[in-house]
Motif scaffolding. Structure first.
Motif, PDB file in Angstrom:
ATOM      1  N   ALA A 386      11.838  -5.428 -13.749  1.00  0.00           N
ATOM      2  CA  ALA A 386      10.874  -4.616 -13.024  1.00  0.00           C
ATOM      3  C   ALA A 386       9.437  -5.297 -13.325  1.00  0.00           C
ATOM      4  N   ASP A 390       6.796  -7.122 -10.705  1.00  0.00           N
ATOM      5  CA  ASP A 390       5.298  -6.735 -10.501  1.00  0.00           C
ATOM      6  C   ASP A 390       4.696  -8.129 -10.830  1.00  0.00           C
ATOM      7  N   ARG A 393       4.613 -10.128  -7.653  1.00  0.00           N
ATOM      8  CA  ARG A 393       3.988  -9.689  -6.389  1.00  0.00           C
ATOM      9  C   ARG A 393       2.758  -9.943  -6.540  1.00  0.00           C
ATOM     10  N   SER A 404      12.939 -12.193  -2.010  1.00  0.00           N
ATOM     11  CA  SER A 404      14.070 -11.376  -1.912  1.00  0.00           C
ATOM     12  C   SER A 404      15.500 -11.919  -2.166  1.00  0.00           C
ATOM     13  N   THR A 427      15.394  -0.965  -6.588  1.00  0.00           N
ATOM     14  CA  THR A 427      14.141  -0.566  -6.638  1.00  0.00           C
ATOM     15  C   THR A 427      12.932  -1.666  -6.615  1.00  0.00           C
ATOM     16  N   ILE A 428      13.015  -2.937  -7.199  1.00  0.00           N
ATOM     17  CA  ILE A 428      12.212  -3.870  -7.295  1.00  0.00           C
ATOM     18  C   ILE A 428      12.225  -4.494  -5.724  1.00  0.00           C
ATOM     19  N   GLN A 429      13.182  -4.543  -4.962  1.00  0.00           N
ATOM     20  CA  GLN A 429      13.329  -5.255  -3.780  1.00  0.00           C
ATOM     21  C   GLN A 429      12.673  -4.207  -2.773  1.00  0.00           C
ATOM     22  N   SER A 431      10.153  -2.333  -3.623  1.00  0.00           N
ATOM     23  CA  SER A 431       8.613  -2.525  -3.741  1.00  0.00           C
ATOM     24  C   SER A 431       8.107  -3.891  -2.815  1.00  0.00           C
ATOM     25  N   ALA A 434       7.693  -2.907   0.700  1.00  0.00           N
ATOM     26  CA  ALA A 434       6.622  -2.129   0.788  1.00  0.00           C
ATOM     27  C   ALA A 434       5.283  -2.853   1.026  1.00  0.00           C
ATOM     28  N   GLU A 435       5.438  -4.012   0.328  1.00  0.00           N
ATOM     29  CA  GLU A 435       3.867  -4.938   0.328  1.00  0.00           C
ATOM     30  C   GLU A 435       4.168  -5.840   1.467  1.00  0.00           C
ATOM     31  N   PRO A 440      12.483  -1.159   4.826  1.00  0.00           N
ATOM     32  CA  PRO A 440      13.074  -1.038   3.897  1.00  0.00           C
ATOM     33  C   PRO A 440      14.498  -1.372   3.856  1.00  0.00           C
TER      34      PRO A 440
END
Length: 509
Positions: A386, A390, A393, A404, A427-429, A431, A434-435, A440
């Motif tokens: 995680a 972050d 990103r 990805s 869950t990281i993918q 996010s 979303a960016e 999704p």
């Protein structure tokens, strides 16, 4: 209160965070690239670094007066146990698979020679139809065992045979009745059908992109591909992707890989077998152990009330819901059972020698599997995945989503399980999606496909393939021939992201 002199994690520069959590992965890759250490030694070093990245932040986050060391060691011990339990699922199959292989060979029965003009077709069928069918209905690398059983008798060089056998994992997103994809869908609130259908559409792009690697490997075996044969390969794989999509959408996503490959296999091989009843009888006499294996595993999963009983009886669950092991459904159980039937015809001393030899051959593959699963477990427990997402990103900004497919492939390669890969990265993918503003479901499907296919590159699969073709210390040679499969997958999925991002940008102009 943190220990004196310690900078709170939230104040650490993103690049430093990224470097810290990349350390185990980068260190392992560098050791492997040096060719001076074995796969197992590199894995042990990476596991130690991953353990450090998990334990060190735990200690530093404790107030100075607390018994930090005891608490941290207790938590680390739990994670070690969880990793060992997850690894045992694969380790048991490695040992049982090698026992099954040697028991099968001990019968001394050899299949009829394949005519020279039919060898290329036989390789394609083993790699893209029979192997993926077995993997879809059973999972856990059983498709590799089945595919190599066919390839070994075609007179191909063993290293190339091992690499070709890994194509049996291309439908791992639907392996073991799609359990990993189901977990991924549940993690992000999608239906299994939605994720399975989206993944099937991506396979229409990925599968044809794998063919140049396949053609190169068979060319190194002396098998040429005419333009007509290549066109036929492309058409068959597009048909396979279409059948997977139709099965996911209109039948059941659990059957996406198994039903699609079965239908195409019957279409490709059925007419030839029907013309020769003798071929069918000879094939049945040779391959009944594989048929019994697949039938038993399918029946214990799909045939009520047997499927209900096997799901409730003899289920081991030491960590309260973490990958329960239903013994009556597990491939290792059936592999050992059928091996016992095969060995019953041997003298006792010969059978004992064979069993001990198979177990000795399994020790290094099992150790490598344990080490790399612990590696992945420590990275997940530390929050490193995680934090890595972050930090990535923060560093890459709007271009972060381009990584990805790489993240999915790395997670699949490290864990050897599409279930674990999805649990680690899904869950990281999302996010990243979303960016970027991309759908999704697209990024979730990319994670599923890249993570699933690249499980073929996990150390456990590589050493299992080497063992099945009778090679020792040949993992590096197999990796060099198999890595292009993962690279082609990543590049194909990256092209999809770039295309979709371009279409989105054009629509906004």
């Amino acid at each position: 209160m943190l220990r004196a002199g310690i900078v709170p994690p939230e104040r650490v520069h993103p690049i430093m965070t990224l470097a810290f959590h990349m350390m185990p992965l980068v260190g392992t890759i560098l050791l492997l690239a040096s060719r001076r250490v074995s796969l197992l030694s590199a894995g042990i070093a990476g596991m130690a670094l991953a353990l450090a990245t998990m334990v060190l932040p735990m200690i530093l986050a404790q107030p100075s007066a607390s018994p930090a060391l005891g608490t941290t060691l207790g938590m680390a011990a739990v994670k070690v146990g969880e990793g060992a339990w997850l690894a045992w699922h694969a380790m048991s199959i490695i040992a049982a698979g090698l026992l099954f292989h040697r028991s099968f060979e001990a019968r001394g029965i050899r299949p009829a020679a394949v005519a020279q003009e039919n060898r290329r077709r036989a390789v394609f069928v083993a790699c893209f139809l029979v192997g993926p069918f077995a993997e879809s209905v059973t999972g856990f690398g059983v498709g590799l065992v089945v595919a190599l059983a066919m390839l070994r008798h075609l007179g191909l060089p063993p290293v190339q045979s091992a690499a070709l056998g890994l194509f049996s994992q291309v439908l791992a997103a639907w392996g073991a009745m799609g359990v990993g994809s189901r977990v991924g869908a549940e993690l992000i609130g999608l239906s299994f059908t939605e994720l399975g259908t989206a993944s099937a559409l991506l396979m229409a792009v990925v599968l044809p992109c794998l063919l140049p690697v396949f053609w190169g490997l068979i060319r190194s075996c002396g098998l040429r591909s005419s333009l007509r044969e290549r066109a036929s390969d492309v058409a068959l794989l597009l048909c396979l992707a279409g059948l997977i999509w139709l099965t996911n959408l209109f039948v059941a996503p659990e059957l996406g890989g198994g039903l699609a490959t079965a239908v195409l296999l019957l279409a490709v091989e059925g007419p030839r077998l029907l013309r020769s009843g003798a071929d069918i009888r000879r094939l049945a006499g040779l391959l009944w152990p594989y048929g019994l294996l697949i039938a038993g595993l399918m029946a214990t999963r799909l045939l009520p009330p047997l499927s209900d009983w096997t799901g409730r009886w003899l289920v081991l669950d030491p960590f309260g819901g973490l990958a329960p092991l239903a013994l009556l459904r597990h491939p290792a159980t059936w592999l050992v059972l059928i091996s016992g039937i095969l060995l019953s015809g041997l003298p006792g001393a010969d059978a004992r020698t064979l069993v001990l030899g198979a177990l000795r051959a399994a020790l290094v593959p099992m150790a490598a599997t344990l080490v790399f699963v612990e590696f992945a477990t420590f990275m997940a427990a530390s929050g490193g995945a995680a934090m890595f997402g972050d930090a990535w990103r923060a560093v890459a900004g709007p271009f972060a989503v381009l990584a990805s497919p790489v993240f999915g492939a790395a997670a699949g390669m490290l864990t050897g399980s599409n279930t674990a890969s999805n649990a680690l990265m899904m869950t990281i993918q999302l996010s990243l999606a979303a960016e970027s503003g991309l759908p999704p479901i697209l990024i979730a499907a990319i994670q599923t496909v890249s993570g699933s296919i690249c499980t073929m590159l996990t150390p456990g699969r590589i050493v299992l393939a080497a063992g099945l073709v009778g090679l020792e210390r040949a993992e590096g040679a197999i990796y060099r021939r198999a890595l292009p499969i993962g690279l082609a997958t990543v590049l194909a999925l990256l092209a999809v992201i770039v295309l979709m991002a371009g279409l989105k940008a054009k629509a906004l102009v």
